[in-house]
Design a protein around this motif. Structure first.
Motif, short mmCIF file in Angstrom:
data_model
loop_
_atom_site.label_atom_id
_atom_site.label_comp_id
_atom_site.label_asym_id
_atom_site.label_seq_id
_atom_site.Cartn_x
_atom_site.Cartn_y
_atom_site.Cartn_z
N LEU A 5 67.61 -50.76 -4.07
CA LEU A 5 67.15 -49.39 -4.34
C LEU A 5 68.35 -48.47 -4.55
N VAL A 6 68.27 -47.64 -5.58
CA VAL A 6 69.25 -46.57 -5.81
C VAL A 6 68.52 -45.24 -5.64
N VAL A 7 69.06 -44.37 -4.80
CA VAL A 7 68.49 -43.03 -4.61
C VAL A 7 69.54 -42.01 -4.98
N GLU A 8 69.20 -41.13 -5.91
CA GLU A 8 70.11 -40.06 -6.33
C GLU A 8 69.52 -38.71 -5.95
N LYS A 9 70.32 -37.92 -5.27
CA LYS A 9 69.98 -36.54 -4.94
C LYS A 9 68.69 -36.45 -4.12
N ALA A 10 68.66 -37.18 -3.00
CA ALA A 10 67.54 -37.02 -2.08
C ALA A 10 67.54 -35.59 -1.53
N GLY A 11 66.37 -35.14 -1.10
CA GLY A 11 66.33 -33.83 -0.48
C GLY A 11 66.98 -33.85 0.88
N ARG A 12 66.57 -34.81 1.70
CA ARG A 12 67.03 -34.90 3.08
C ARG A 12 67.79 -36.20 3.32
N HIS A 13 67.08 -37.31 3.44
CA HIS A 13 67.70 -38.62 3.63
C HIS A 13 67.23 -39.55 2.50
N PRO A 14 68.09 -40.41 1.97
CA PRO A 14 67.67 -41.28 0.86
C PRO A 14 66.61 -42.30 1.28
N VAL A 15 66.89 -43.07 2.34
CA VAL A 15 65.92 -43.98 2.97
C VAL A 15 66.06 -43.77 4.46
N TYR A 16 64.92 -43.62 5.14
CA TYR A 16 65.02 -43.30 6.56
C TYR A 16 63.87 -43.94 7.32
N THR A 17 64.11 -44.16 8.63
CA THR A 17 63.09 -44.73 9.49
C THR A 17 62.94 -43.88 10.75
N ARG A 20 73.36 -41.73 -3.39
CA ARG A 20 74.35 -40.77 -3.88
C ARG A 20 73.82 -39.34 -3.75
N ASP A 21 74.44 -38.56 -2.86
CA ASP A 21 74.25 -37.11 -2.77
C ASP A 21 72.87 -36.73 -2.23
N ALA A 22 72.75 -35.47 -1.81
CA ALA A 22 71.50 -34.91 -1.32
C ALA A 22 71.47 -33.43 -1.63
N TRP A 23 70.27 -32.88 -1.76
CA TRP A 23 70.14 -31.45 -2.00
C TRP A 23 70.61 -30.63 -0.81
N TYR A 24 70.28 -31.10 0.38
CA TYR A 24 70.68 -30.39 1.60
C TYR A 24 71.80 -31.18 2.27
N THR A 25 72.98 -30.61 2.31
CA THR A 25 74.12 -31.25 2.98
C THR A 25 74.83 -30.34 3.97
N GLY A 26 74.58 -29.05 3.93
CA GLY A 26 75.34 -28.15 4.79
C GLY A 26 74.75 -27.93 6.16
N GLY A 27 73.47 -28.23 6.38
CA GLY A 27 72.82 -27.93 7.64
C GLY A 27 72.38 -29.16 8.39
N GLY A 28 71.91 -28.94 9.62
CA GLY A 28 71.49 -30.03 10.48
C GLY A 28 70.27 -30.76 9.95
N THR A 67 76.09 -48.81 -0.12
CA THR A 67 77.19 -47.92 -0.49
C THR A 67 76.63 -46.51 -0.63
N THR A 68 77.33 -45.53 -0.06
CA THR A 68 76.88 -44.14 -0.14
C THR A 68 78.02 -43.25 -0.59
N TRP A 69 77.64 -42.11 -1.20
CA TRP A 69 78.58 -41.08 -1.60
C TRP A 69 78.01 -39.72 -1.19
N PHE A 126 81.01 -46.19 3.03
CA PHE A 126 80.49 -44.83 3.13
C PHE A 126 81.59 -43.86 2.70
N HIS A 127 81.41 -43.26 1.53
CA HIS A 127 82.44 -42.41 0.93
C HIS A 127 82.10 -40.94 1.17
N GLY A 128 83.00 -40.23 1.85
CA GLY A 128 82.82 -38.81 2.06
C GLY A 128 81.82 -38.48 3.15
N SER A 129 81.71 -39.33 4.18
CA SER A 129 80.83 -39.06 5.31
C SER A 129 81.50 -39.58 6.58
#
Length: 661
Positions: A396-408, A422-430, A449-451, A473-476
């Motif tokens: 699976l490739v997820v681009e620009k998820a809102g919160r988490h790309p895949v989560y449980t 790769r990337d998410a809409w919300y990255t600055g907050g909790g 692999t994540t960016w 994990f790149h940039g996290s």
């Protein structure tokens, strides 16, 4: 909290008689349980595995989908239900209908091309797989941005029938949102207002049973309200027919969040039983207050609440969240005795009101071989597994998820394999841009692999026994983020923590007990043969962490120490690491407070660090075989006796010496 004992050596007693005073020597905050030597067979339990290097490890042989991710046969194609690639129309109804048609298990297949989801799709059937032709061939574009007009009741229209088990949700446009509310015939039934951890909140959920209470059947007026910056207020009303006897969905939706595609089991409203005896670490059996209505094969969740006693013991300043929990399969029931499929990793005391609860997870579902792209700024995940067992994401490739790309959440034996995020809409907050496991147990992540995520890899809220390995994990930053996570393994992971989108800047970070949003982390988490690069510390442990194993890693750091610990962070084994510290004022290892007891520091190679191996106020229990060499920006990675402790355990057939309970 830490207890202290007075040193009673004769010379100190004489000095006290003479009027002198001396500082108390710190003790461990509770009796140590996890740093065990292989020869201490009376202390080994069924939860322990003696490693090839003489270190006693947690047992990760349960991690991942049992037997591996299966090859599920095709059952239907989305085109049979009106879905069509490339026509720019909404395919959410077609996907939901195709999934509903898969009875008894099977795959819904999407062809090559671009499909569109204009609303989240929620799935309840076991054995359901959503499969594309490959991430380079099949794309799902998720373009739901909230209801038109700013607020609405998700999935409800005038005249719809609502029963006790029917979910009722308010959705609102998130930008500038300060409050959302649900009104029944003009009276507020449920509401949420902006808080420090509001994040990108856009929804409010309740169920018919909570909404209508003891109301009689009949027509009801439901109003969704959203209030925004500047005092702007919008409303939307529907008139529904309430019937408490009306059948709801086959399972109640579990958890508060949504994904573009959500697989959901049920965890609420099911029976539970209190423990009559403490559930002890290593035990395979628990004793309840009365005989439970359970049978072999049932799924159960064992929980101990964060009581005032426990919060005081671990210095927990966070007044919410789940800390001590795990899920099991029932192997046998004998009166009030319940035998579980695997041993307890931590204690579940009667004094804290520990309970066993039946759950009904969705099982053996997955998403495979496609790309998912979110086009709107909405706080949803890509794929969400909620109260899910033996589920997976693969290819699976997820681009620009809102919160988490895949989560449980509330998950067991799940797997994320061969994926890119790769990337998410919300990255600055909790609460945004995490890759890992929440309230999840014995799950496996491999070859991911994540960016530009915030916290990846990440475990939080009671997660235990999970393995994250062979991933980059790149940039996290790597995170033990909240809620007493324990016995998780990060192995053969590359983490580059440099980033300006919400990372903390440490290669790895474990939340401290004084953190009012996260609380402390639990015992025996393991970092094995990882490669961490960080602007700050290589690994920062905030406190109350017992017996972490930090083994054969490379830490390359700029402004901080290689490894830092504080506040009753004790009994760690720090062995065989390469630690390169650019700052001449920071040591390789910093034990900040005197109560960091029992730490073993052996066989580490230090580069730079101003020539200092140690700093801080604590005295390690053992310091042996470490070397200090001139600064080197790219020192060699260390070797280990076995390159993978996870694979070594999988190959191992003979159990370690164990004490029965």
């Amino acid at each position: 909290m830490c207890r202290f004992r007075t040193i009673s050596a004769p010379w100190i007693v004489a000095a006290l008689v003479a009027g002198a005073s001396f500082p108390a020597e710190p003790e461990r905050p509770w009796p140590a349980a996890y740093k065990i030597k292989p020869a201490e067979t009376d202390r080994l339990t069924a939860a322990d595995v003696v490693g090839p290097d003489g270190i006693v490890y947690p047992d990760w042989r349960y991690a991942g989908v049992p037997g591996g991710i299966p090859d599920v046969a095709e059952k239907v194609r989305i085109e049979q239900f009106g879905g069509k690639a490339g026509d720019d129309r909404d395919d959410s109804a077609a996907l939901a209908a195709a999934a509903e048609a898969v009875k008894g298990g099977g795959a819904v297949v999407l062809g090559p091309g671009v499909y569109h989801l204009d609303r989240p799709v929620i799935l309840f059937r076991d054995g359901l797989v959503i499969r594309g032709q490959g991430a380079d061939k099949t794309t799902i574009v998720f373009r739901y941005g909230g209801p038109k007009g700013g607020v609405g009741l998700f999935g409800l229209s005038d005249g719809d029938l609502v029963g006790n088990d029917t979910p009722v949700e308010v959705h609102a446009a998130p930008d500038g949102l300060n409050r959302i509310a649900l009104l029944l015939d003009g009276r507020v039934i449920s509401e949420r207002s902006r808080t420090l951890h509001w994040g990108g909140t856009f929804s409010l959920r309740t169920f018919g049973s909570s909404l209508f209470g003891r109301a009689e059947a009949g027509e009801k007026r439901l109003t969704a309200v959203a209030e925004y910056d500047g005092g702007r207020k919008v409303e939307s009303t529907v008139r529904v027919k309430f019937d408490p006897a009306a059948a709801g969905p086959p399972r109640r939706l579990s958890g508060a969040s949504l994904g573009a595609i959500t697989f959901s089991g049920q965890s609420d409203g099911l029976p539970q039983w209190g423990l009559a005896e403490d559930g002890r670490r290593g035990a395979l059996e628990i004793v309840l207050e009365k005989k439970p209505a359970l049978k072999t094969g049932d799924a159960v969740e064992l929980t101990a609440p964060a009581t005032e006693r426990w919060n005081k013991l671990v210095r927990n300043a966070c007044k919410w969240g789940l800390y001590r929990c795990n899920q099991f399969r029932v192997e046998a029931v004998d009166g009030a005795r319940v035998r579980l499929n695997q041993p307890l990793r931590i204690d579940f005391p009667v004094v804290d009101g520990a309970v066993l609860k039946r759950i009904d997870p969705i099982r053996r579902c997955g998403v495979e071989n496609l790309k998912l792209v979110q086009t709107e700024k909405l706080w949803t995940s890509g794929v969400l597994f909620s109260c899910a067992w033996e589920c997976w994401a693969k290819g699976l490739v997820v681009e620009k998820a809102g919160r988490h790309p895949v989560y449980t959440g509330q998950a067991k034996w799940c797997e994320i394999r061969d994926c890119q995020f790769r990337d998410a809409w919300y990255t600055g907050g909790g609460g945004s841009a995490y890759v890992g496991w929440e309230r999840s147990y014995d799950c496996l992540m491999e070859n991911v692999t994540t960016w530009r995520m915030r916290h990846a890899p990440c475990v939080q809220w009671s997660s235990s026994g999970n393995v994250i390995r062979k991933s980059a994990f790149h940039g996290s930053d790597a995170q033990w983020h909240a809620g007493w996570t324990n016995e998780n393994l990060f192995e053969d992971c590359t983490v580059d923590a440099a980033g300006s989108w919400g990372t903390y800047g440490n290669g790895g970070w474990a939340s401290p007990p004084a953190d009012e949003a996260h609380g402390p982390e639990g015992p025996r988490n393991v970092v094995y043969r990882c490669d961490f690069q960080a602007p700050k510390a290589g690994l920062w442990m905030g406190g109350m962490n017992e017996a972490w194993l930090i083994l054969y890693n490379r830490f390359v750091v700029k402004a901080g120490p290689g490894i830092a610990a504080r506040t009753c962070s004790f009994d760690h084994i720090i062995r065989g690491n390469t630690i390169a510290v650019e700052s001449g004022s920071q040591p390789a290892i910093h034990l900040a407070t005197e109560d960091c007891l029992g730490v073993e520091i052996t066989g580490n190679r230090v580069y730079g660090a101003g020539g200092k191996l140690l700093g801080g106020k604590a005295q390690p229990e053992r310091v042996e075989g470490n070397t200090i060499e001139p600064a080197e920006p790219s020192p060699p990675r260390p070797a280990a006796l076995v390159p993978s402790i996870f694979e070594w355990q999988r190959r191992k057939s003979a159990p370690a010496p164990r004490r029965g309970r």
